[in-house]
Design a protein around this motif. Structure first.
Motif, PDB file in Angstrom:
ATOM      1  N   ILE A 204      21.735  74.964   4.952  1.00 13.38           N
ATOM      2  CA  ILE A 204      21.141  73.684   5.382  1.00 13.38           C
ATOM      3  C   ILE A 204      21.792  73.309   6.711  1.00 13.38           C
ATOM      4  O   ILE A 204      23.003  73.067   6.762  1.00 13.38           O
ATOM      5  N   PRO A 205      21.013  73.270   7.800  1.00 17.81           N
ATOM      6  CA  PRO A 205      21.609  72.922   9.094  1.00 17.81           C
ATOM      7  C   PRO A 205      22.308  71.558   9.024  1.00 17.81           C
ATOM      8  O   PRO A 205      21.831  70.646   8.343  1.00 17.81           O
ATOM      9  N   ILE A 206      23.424  71.448   9.739  1.00 18.09           N
ATOM     10  CA  ILE A 206      24.211  70.209   9.710  1.00 18.09           C
ATOM     11  C   ILE A 206      23.370  68.997  10.124  1.00 18.09           C
ATOM     12  O   ILE A 206      23.473  67.928   9.509  1.00 18.09           O
ATOM     13  N   ASP A 207      22.507  69.180  11.118  1.00 22.44           N
ATOM     14  CA  ASP A 207      21.718  68.015  11.562  1.00 22.44           C
ATOM     15  C   ASP A 207      20.683  67.594  10.523  1.00 22.44           C
ATOM     16  O   ASP A 207      20.356  66.405  10.409  1.00 22.44           O
ATOM     17  N   VAL A 208      20.196  68.562   9.731  1.00 20.55           N
ATOM     18  CA  VAL A 208      19.262  68.227   8.648  1.00 20.55           C
ATOM     19  C   VAL A 208      20.026  67.449   7.568  1.00 20.55           C
ATOM     20  O   VAL A 208      19.564  66.415   7.074  1.00 20.55           O
ATOM     21  N   TYR A 209      21.208  67.932   7.239  1.00 24.54           N
ATOM     22  CA  TYR A 209      22.035  67.259   6.233  1.00 24.54           C
ATOM     23  C   TYR A 209      22.349  65.825   6.683  1.00 24.54           C
ATOM     24  O   TYR A 209      22.224  64.876   5.912  1.00 24.54           O
ATOM     25  N   HIS A 210      22.724  65.678   7.936  1.00 26.95           N
ATOM     26  CA  HIS A 210      23.077  64.350   8.457  1.00 26.95           C
ATOM     27  C   HIS A 210      21.873  63.409   8.418  1.00 26.95           C
ATOM     28  O   HIS A 210      22.002  62.230   8.056  1.00 26.95           O
ATOM     29  N   ALA A 211      20.705  63.939   8.769  1.00 29.90           N
ATOM     30  CA  ALA A 211      19.494  63.099   8.741  1.00 29.90           C
ATOM     31  C   ALA A 211      19.195  62.656   7.313  1.00 29.90           C
ATOM     32  O   ALA A 211      18.853  61.489   7.073  1.00 29.90           O
ATOM     33  N   ILE A 212      19.336  63.572   6.370  1.00 29.01           N
ATOM     34  CA  ILE A 212      19.042  63.236   4.967  1.00 29.01           C
ATOM     35  C   ILE A 212      20.026  62.189   4.439  1.00 29.01           C
ATOM     36  O   ILE A 212      19.630  61.198   3.827  1.00 29.01           O
ATOM     37  N   LYS A 213      21.301  62.386   4.705  1.00 32.52           N
ATOM     38  CA  LYS A 213      22.290  61.405   4.227  1.00 32.52           C
ATOM     39  C   LYS A 213      22.048  60.037   4.893  1.00 32.52           C
ATOM     40  O   LYS A 213      22.033  59.008   4.232  1.00 32.52           O
ATOM     41  N   SER A 214      21.862  60.054   6.202  1.00 35.66           N
ATOM     42  CA  SER A 214      21.782  58.771   6.925  1.00 35.66           C
ATOM     43  C   SER A 214      20.464  58.045   6.695  1.00 35.66           C
ATOM     44  O   SER A 214      20.362  56.864   7.018  1.00 35.66           O
ATOM     45  N   HIS A 215      19.457  58.719   6.126  1.00 32.02           N
ATOM     46  CA  HIS A 215      18.209  57.976   5.883  1.00 32.02           C
ATOM     47  C   HIS A 215      18.445  56.915   4.809  1.00 32.02           C
ATOM     48  O   HIS A 215      17.638  56.024   4.617  1.00 32.02           O
ATOM     49  N   TYR A 216      19.607  57.007   4.151  1.00 30.30           N
ATOM     50  CA  TYR A 216      19.986  55.987   3.171  1.00 30.30           C
ATOM     51  C   TYR A 216      21.343  55.391   3.556  1.00 30.30           C
ATOM     52  O   TYR A 216      22.213  55.177   2.727  1.00 30.30           O
ATOM     53  N   GLU A 217      21.482  55.109   4.834  1.00 27.32           N
ATOM     54  CA  GLU A 217      22.765  54.586   5.346  1.00 27.32           C
ATOM     55  C   GLU A 217      23.096  53.214   4.774  1.00 27.32           C
ATOM     56  O   GLU A 217      24.236  52.767   4.866  1.00 27.32           O
ATOM     57  N   ASP A 218      22.101  52.549   4.185  1.00 24.02           N
ATOM     58  CA  ASP A 218      22.352  51.227   3.605  1.00 24.02           C
ATOM     59  C   ASP A 218      23.228  51.303   2.355  1.00 24.02           C
ATOM     60  O   ASP A 218      23.803  50.295   1.932  1.00 24.02           O
ATOM     61  N   HIS A 219      23.326  52.489   1.752  1.00 24.21           N
ATOM     62  CA  HIS A 219      24.189  52.641   0.580  1.00 24.21           C
ATOM     63  C   HIS A 219      25.655  52.543   1.016  1.00 24.21           C
ATOM     64  O   HIS A 219      26.072  53.229   1.953  1.00 24.21           O
ATOM     65  N   PRO A 220      26.437  51.702   0.334  1.00 23.50           N
ATOM     66  CA  PRO A 220      27.810  51.473   0.800  1.00 23.50           C
ATOM     67  C   PRO A 220      28.697  52.733   0.799  1.00 23.50           C
ATOM     68  O   PRO A 220      29.673  52.784   1.552  1.00 23.50           O
ATOM     69  N   ASP A 221      28.366  53.730  -0.021  1.00 26.64           N
ATOM     70  CA  ASP A 221      29.216  54.929  -0.078  1.00 26.64           C
ATOM     71  C   ASP A 221      28.739  56.062   0.826  1.00 26.64           C
ATOM     72  O   ASP A 221      29.328  57.142   0.819  1.00 26.64           O
ATOM     73  N   ILE A 222      27.680  55.819   1.572  1.00 22.48           N
ATOM     74  CA  ILE A 222      27.209  56.872   2.484  1.00 22.48           C
ATOM     75  C   ILE A 222      27.769  56.589   3.869  1.00 22.48           C
ATOM     76  O   ILE A 222      27.523  55.530   4.454  1.00 22.48           O
ATOM     77  N   LYS A 223      28.576  57.519   4.358  1.00 23.14           N
ATOM     78  CA  LYS A 223      29.269  57.265   5.620  1.00 23.14           C
ATOM     79  C   LYS A 223      28.435  57.676   6.841  1.00 23.14           C
ATOM     80  O   LYS A 223      28.669  57.194   7.946  1.00 23.14           O
ATOM     81  N   GLU A 224      27.458  58.566   6.622  1.00 18.67           N
ATOM     82  CA  GLU A 224      26.623  58.990   7.746  1.00 18.67           C
ATOM     83  C   GLU A 224      25.672  57.867   8.155  1.00 18.67           C
ATOM     84  O   GLU A 224      24.965  57.322   7.328  1.00 18.67           O
ATOM     85  N   LYS A 225      25.681  57.545   9.418  1.00 22.13           N
ATOM     86  CA  LYS A 225      24.773  56.523   9.955  1.00 22.13           C
ATOM     87  C   LYS A 225      23.743  57.214  10.840  1.00 22.13           C
ATOM     88  O   LYS A 225      24.022  58.268  11.414  1.00 22.13           O
ATOM     89  N   ARG A 226      22.567  56.600  10.982  1.00 20.01           N
ATOM     90  CA  ARG A 226      21.570  57.189  11.861  1.00 20.01           C
ATOM     91  C   ARG A 226      22.078  57.152  13.304  1.00 20.01           C
ATOM     92  O   ARG A 226      22.458  56.093  13.801  1.00 20.01           O
ATOM     93  N   GLU A 227      22.110  58.321  13.921  1.00 19.04           N
ATOM     94  CA  GLU A 227      22.634  58.442  15.292  1.00 19.04           C
ATOM     95  C   GLU A 227      21.727  59.305  16.159  1.00 19.04           C
ATOM     96  O   GLU A 227      21.434  58.976  17.288  1.00 19.04           O
TER      97      GLU A 227
END
Ligand SMILES: [Fe+2]
Length: 193
Positions: free
Chosen positions: A85-108
């Motif tokens: 899984i490419p890192i940028d794909v992983y980051h996009a998937i995590k950050s699409h739910y950046e509103d969750h308090p335990d998700i550290k990835e933010k949309r960038e």
């Protein structure tokens, strides 16, 4: 990197809810449309759309566990971030739910903002189609989508701000809706609209 066939196998294994499978597929084609517009990698951008809600059925649609347990699925499937899984794909998937308090990835990145916008617009366009007399996506026009976005009580669950953030990738809201409608129309039979 995983192939599209492998990604579809994951979807078939973990996502049973019909509307959710369609939503992930719709998000894939909208991301492909945006990637085409920006001359980005269509496969990689599409992959982020196709897989972004992979854990949603697995966590029984629990908003507290959603996206958090995406990592558990990757581990179970022995899929490595940065390899399969490419890192940028992983980051996009995590950050699409950046509103969750335990998700550290933010949309960038552009892909992050495009995914948040695309997956929200996917649901919004389905809602727009379903209020047409013929319930067809081909009957949905750009102007009516723009109008409905301003109506707070229409498709309330959709995060408008994430959709408006498409401007951060350098695409106007109008153009984004045009791209998404074109892509959704290309799979109208498949999504039953
Ligand atoms: Fe989603």
């Amino acid at each position: 990197m995983i192939t599209r066939e492998q990604a579809l196998e994951l979807l078939n294994k973990y996502v049973q809810t019909p509307w959710l499978r369609l939503h992930m597929r719709e998000s894939e084609v909208i991301m492909i449309g945006v990637a085409k517009e920006l001359k980005e990698d269509e496969y990689i951008w599409g992959l982020s759309g196709l897989l972004h809600d992979l854990d949603f059925d697995y966590v029984n649609k629990d908003p507290q566990r959603h996206v958090i347990e995406f990592d558990i699925l990757l581990e179970k499937e022995n899929l490595k971030v940065g390899e399969d899984i490419p890192i940028d794909v992983y980051h996009a998937i995590k950050s699409h739910y950046e509103d969750h308090p335990d998700i550290k990835e933010k949309r960038e990145s552009k892909m992050d903002f495009a995914l948040g916008a695309s997956e929200n617009l996917s649901g919004f366009l389905v809602a727009c189609a379903l209020v047409q007399p013929d319930k067809k996506i081909s009957s949905v026009g750009i102007d009516s989508v723009l109008k409905k976005l301003k109506k707070k009580d229409f498709a309330k669950a959709v995060n408008r701000e994430y959709i408006y953030d498409i401007e951060k990738v350098g695409i106007s809201l109008e153009r984004f809706i045009e791209i998404a409608l074109k892509e959704m129309n290309s799979i109208a039979d498949e999504i039953g609209l």
